[in-house]
Design an enzyme around this catalytic site. Structure first.
Site, short mmCIF file in Angstrom:
data_model
loop_
_atom_site.label_atom_id
_atom_site.label_comp_id
_atom_site.label_asym_id
_atom_site.label_seq_id
_atom_site.Cartn_x
_atom_site.Cartn_y
_atom_site.Cartn_z
N ASP A 1 0.51 -1.02 -0.28
CA ASP A 1 -0.08 -0.12 0.04
C ASP A 1 0.76 1.29 -0.09
OD1 ASP A 1 -2.82 -1.67 0.19
OD2 ASP A 1 -1.72 -2.06 2.86
N GLU B 1 2.01 -6.92 -5.41
CA GLU B 1 1.88 -5.90 -6.78
C GLU B 1 2.88 -5.09 -7.13
OE1 GLU B 1 -0.93 -2.65 -7.82
OE2 GLU B 1 -1.85 -3.66 -6.48
O1 TRH Z 1 4.78 -6.09 0.75
P1 TRH Z 1 3.67 -6.69 -0.04
O2 TRH Z 1 3.14 -8.38 -0.21
O3 TRH Z 1 2.11 -5.70 -0.59
C1 TRH Z 1 0.77 -6.19 -0.87
C2 TRH Z 1 1.00 -6.28 -2.59
O4 TRH Z 1 0.21 -5.05 -2.49
C3 TRH Z 1 -0.88 -6.62 -2.02
O5 TRH Z 1 -1.39 -6.87 -3.74
C4 TRH Z 1 -1.80 -5.92 -1.72
O6 TRH Z 1 -2.83 -5.86 -1.32
C5 TRH Z 1 -1.03 -5.95 0.07
O7 TRH Z 1 -0.19 -5.60 0.07
C6 TRH Z 1 -1.80 -5.30 1.56
O8 TRH Z 1 4.26 -6.79 -1.80
P2 TRH Z 1 4.69 -5.71 -2.90
O9 TRH Z 1 3.35 -4.97 -3.09
O10 TRH Z 1 5.65 -5.77 -3.83
O11 TRH Z 1 4.80 -4.56 -2.10
C7 TRH Z 1 6.38 -4.61 -1.25
C8 TRH Z 1 7.62 -2.79 -0.92
O12 TRH Z 1 8.11 -3.18 -0.78
C9 TRH Z 1 7.57 -2.97 -2.55
O13 TRH Z 1 7.54 -1.36 -3.10
C10 TRH Z 1 9.08 -2.78 -2.89
C11 TRH Z 1 9.86 -2.76 -1.27
N1 TRH Z 1 10.94 -3.49 -0.50
C12 TRH Z 1 11.83 -2.74 -0.13
O14 TRH Z 1 11.90 -1.63 -0.37
N2 TRH Z 1 12.64 -3.38 0.93
C13 TRH Z 1 12.57 -5.04 0.00
O15 TRH Z 1 13.80 -5.23 0.61
C14 TRH Z 1 11.72 -5.26 -0.35
C15 TRH Z 1 11.31 -6.91 -0.04
C16 TRH Z 1 10.72 -4.43 -0.68
#
Ligand code: TRH
Length: 381
Positions: free
Chosen positions: A17, A273
């Site tokens: 989010d 996402e």
């Molecule tokens: O963290 P998520 O599982 O978020 C989820 C999804 O968005 C899902 O669709 C939604 O419904 C739910 O939340 C509520 O996965 P996502 O979307 O990949 O987000 C991860 C974020 O974290 C992305 O912006 C990348 C960031 N990130 C970092 O900044 N550093 C890191 O080391 C990692 C592994 C990720």
């Protein structure tokens, strides 16, 4: 056109989010010169992906965005000309009432979740009048085709990725405490939810004929990894070998450094996402774990993206991609995971070439910030 924007983000769980809301806010402020306020109800989570954020500040400026703590009760604030509700988070009642009194009324947009399903294009941009107030909310759907809201991407993303590939990798590996990869080695990043398929995948990597290095930023999957390794805990800096597999636990990275990890690895396991989209923009092979939803709704999303993503791949390579993605999402699959991994390895070169071509094709959907600014300008006319 300079327009004021308020983006509201309710952090439900995980990082997606705020990850998406922050990327959008940065893009609107940095690339479109728009004055943006980002209201976030969980600054601690925000700080994990962007450490410069002060989790205690009521208001702060960050990368040209005014970041405001969204607290209850909500402090009085005059509505911006454009109000974005990220993922259907309900706006504060007092703010909504003030929107209803504003003249002209703000352009009110609900930014939806990304999906490759075909219905997205039909629903993108649809209006929904408020039952009481003189306001209309529009549904803005990101997506993979030109008829949708497009994908989040910075205008200079490809150039930064190319510069990193040309000279940035050695410094990145040093920064995270690793040597450059051996020519024979496969480097994989792993960002995942708890996953029953994980032990079989680790077994397959441990049995691989060539070295596999798996890099895991700290997160939800750590207890499962510790159990597979038969160690009590795992923290950033830990490194363990089992057969051909070397596992390294990394600290959680900031959003830009996570991009570098995706650009540097040969294969990225991503989830949700935003990391999924970033892995596609990395032009490297990926395996996606969709955010698990009730009634296996996420299988439809997985299937839709797979259908789209594998277009143009030859049959054997497409089967290898589909097999890995289906296992990783708990979908029924005839071959076991070890066989799917062997097939993936056999098709690796074709899958790599496809990932680069796919990244070029992604641009046809358009950049979400550009499309959003156009959409808003049309409504404000
Ligand atoms: O963290 P998520 O599982 O978020 C989820 C999804 O968005 C899902 O669709 C939604 O419904 C739910 O939340 C509520 O996965 P996502 O979307 O990949 O987000 C991860 C974020 O974290 C992305 O912006 C990348 C960031 N990130 C970092 O900044 N550093 C890191 O080391 C990692 C592994 C990720």
């Amino acid at each position: 056109m300079r327009t004021t924007w308020d983006i509201f983000c309710n952090v439900v769980d995980n990082y997606g989010d705020i990850g998406i809301a922050w990327r959008l806010a940065r893009g609107l402020a940095g690339e479109h010169g728009q004055p943006v306020r980002l209201w976030v109800d969980d600054l601690n989570t925000f700080q994990r992906i962007w450490p410069a954020v002060d989790a205690a500040a009521a208001e702060q400026s960050c990368e040209g965005v005014t970041v405001c703590a969204w607290r209850t009760p909500f402090a009085a604030a005059a509505p911006a000309q454009v109000v974005i509700e990220a993922f259907g988070c309900a706006l504060p009642e007092t703010y909504l009432a003030a929107m209803g009194e504003a003249s002209p009324p703000p352009v009110w947009i609900n930014l939806e979740y990304l999906s490759a399903e075909p219905w997205v294009a039909e629903h993108h941009g649809l209006p929904s009048p408020h039952p009481r107030l003189p306001l209309t909310k529009y549904f803005f759907f990101p997506g993979y085709t030109p008829a949708t809201g497009g994908l989040l991407a910075e205008a200079d993303l490809a150039a930064r990725r190319a510069a990193f590939a040309a000279g940035g990798m050695p410094a990145f590996w040093r920064r995270i405490g690793l040597d450059a990869p051996h020519p024979d080695e496969l480097r994989v990043s792993l960002f995942a939810y708890e996953n029953p398929a994980l032990p079989a995948l680790l077994d397959a990597w441990a049995a691989d004929p060539r070295p596999v290095t798996c890099l895991v930023p700290e997160g939800r999957v750590i207890p499962q990894l510790a159990a597979w390794l038969s160690v009590p805990t795992l923290q950033a800096g830990a490194s363990h070998r089992r057969g051909a597999l070397q596992l390294h636990i990394l600290p959680f990275l900031d959003q830009d450094a996570y991009d570098h990890l995706l650009w540097a690895c040969d294969l990225n396991f991503v989830r949700g996402e935003d990391s999924c989209v970033r892995a596609q923009w990395a032009a490297r092979p990926l395996v996606w774990q969709a955010y698990p939803q009730a009634d296996a709704v996420h299988w439809d999303k997985t299937h839709a993206l797979l259908m789209h993503y594998t277009e143009g791949l030859d049959d054997a390579a497409a089967r290898a991609v589909v097999g890995m993605w289906r296992h990783w999402n708990g979908m029924p699959e005839a071959d076991d995971l070890a066989a799917c991994w062997t097939a993936w390895r056999a098709q690796q070169a074709a899958i790599e070439a496809h990932a680069a071509g796919w990244c070029d094709r992604l641009g046809h959907a358009g950049r979400l910030t550009d499309k959003l600014v156009d959409f808003v300008e049309n409504k404000l006319k």
